[in-house]
Design an enzyme around this catalytic site. Structure first.
Site, mmCIF file in Angstrom:
data_model
loop_
_atom_site.group_PDB
_atom_site.id
_atom_site.type_symbol
_atom_site.label_atom_id
_atom_site.label_comp_id
_atom_site.label_asym_id
_atom_site.label_seq_id
_atom_site.Cartn_x
_atom_site.Cartn_y
_atom_site.Cartn_z
ATOM 1 N N HIS A 97 0.885 -28.834 1.152
ATOM 2 C CA HIS A 97 1.660 -29.468 0.082
ATOM 3 C C HIS A 97 1.825 -28.478 -1.076
ATOM 4 C CE1 HIS A 97 2.818 -32.151 -3.165
ATOM 5 N NE2 HIS A 97 3.232 -32.977 -2.215
ATOM 6 N N GLU A 167 10.209 -30.422 1.230
ATOM 7 C CA GLU A 167 10.076 -30.924 -0.145
ATOM 8 C C GLU A 167 10.442 -29.821 -1.139
ATOM 9 O OE1 GLU A 167 7.219 -34.349 -0.633
ATOM 10 O OE2 GLU A 167 5.918 -32.623 -0.422
HETATM 11 P P1 PGA Z 1 7.387 -37.662 -5.411
HETATM 12 O O1 PGA Z 1 6.343 -36.732 -4.646
HETATM 13 O O2 PGA Z 1 7.866 -38.697 -4.459
HETATM 14 O O3 PGA Z 1 6.589 -38.215 -6.546
HETATM 15 O O4 PGA Z 1 8.506 -36.767 -5.874
HETATM 16 C C1 PGA Z 1 6.563 -36.254 -3.371
HETATM 17 C C2 PGA Z 1 5.419 -35.325 -3.019
HETATM 18 O O5 PGA Z 1 5.025 -34.491 -3.847
HETATM 19 O O6 PGA Z 1 4.874 -35.384 -1.920
#
Ligand code: PGA
Length: 255
Positions: A97, A167
């Site tokens: 992550h 992401e």
């Molecule tokens: P968010 O986070 O939905 O708050 O943007 C996603 C993540 O960091 O996994």
């Protein structure tokens, strides 16, 4: 898992603050999620709460961890091994992550974690994403390098159980208005599939499920799933608000 089901991951990060709150949140999500035929909900609480949800017997709900050590056993104060997670009934594990990469996790460490998670029979949810989008499109190169390095030395057969969460960092922790457009999600998911094809060949490259994460809210759920060409979503802050998260699950169920 049957291909075709949407995967919705709840990444609670370092929340909520007490086990009692976590139990309540888990129970509410579990009740709603177990009724949805077309969605697999993966709840990823902090390590400290995992044992409370171990082997919950829930249908259509799986337990995930947010991180794992790259090895089992050893002198690693403060770490949690893939073996321990598997023993608790954890079947998915977020790896790499961006918030962990920011703490200094390298692609090499992430690749070792992916392999260690796979070796315990769990599914890694590998996170990749660029910090920013530049006009020259250098972010494509960044993504490609992250994927190649984070999947280094992963046996081709293991791509069957891989989940990749795209992401973009610039879209995390905001609102749906600032999230990536479904069209851009689609373009990027096609690019990820192409990078996988170059890495492991067309057949293996079709196997991993690709998710989008970054400011997913109720408003953009259906559009990203329908037009973004992704198999699911990774939800951060909204996954802590049971009603809003359940709305996301319900919308995903009917896309
Ligand atoms: P968010 O986070 O939905 O708050 O943007 C996603 C993540 O960091 O996994």
């Amino acid at each position: 898992m049957k291909k075709g089901k949407k995967i919705i991951v709840a990444n609670w990060k370092m929340n909520p603050g007490t086990l009692a709150e976590a139990r309540l949140l888990f129970a509410k999500i579990k009740r709603a999620a177990s009724r949805l035929e077309n969605v697999l909900t993966i709840i990823c609480p902090p390590f400290a709460y995992l044992a409370a949800f171990a082997h919950s017997g829930a249908t259509r709900v799986a337990l995930g961890a947010q991180n794992a050590s790259p090895q089992n056993g050893g002198r690693l104060t403060g770490e949690v091994s893939p073996e321990m997670l598997r023993d608790l009934g954890v079947s998915y594990c977020i790896v790499g992550h961006s918030e962990r990469r920011a703490l200094g996790e390298t692609d090499e460490v992430i690749a070792a974690k992916v392999r260690a998670v796979v070796a315990e029979g769990m599914t890694p949810i590998l996170c990749v994403g660029e910090r920013a989008r530049d006009a020259e499109g250098r972010y494509f190169e960044i993504l490609k390098n992250q994927l190649a390095a984070s999947l280094a030395r992963l046996p081709r057969a293991s791509f069957r159980t891989l989940v990749i969460a795209y992401e973009p960092l610039w879209a995390i922790g905001k609102s749906a208005r600032e999230a990536m457009s479904p069209r851009a999600v689609c373009e990027t998911s096609i690019f990820i599939r192409k990078v996988l094809t170059d890495l492991v060949g067309a057949e293996n490259a079709q196997q991993p499920q690709i998710l989008y994460g970054g400011s997913v809210e109720e408003e953009n759920t259906a559009a990203i799933l329908a037009e973004g060409g992704v198999d699911g979503l990774l939800v951060g802050h909204i996954s802590l608000e049971s009603e809003r998260f359940i709305t996301i699950l319900k919308r995903a169920d009917v896309v």
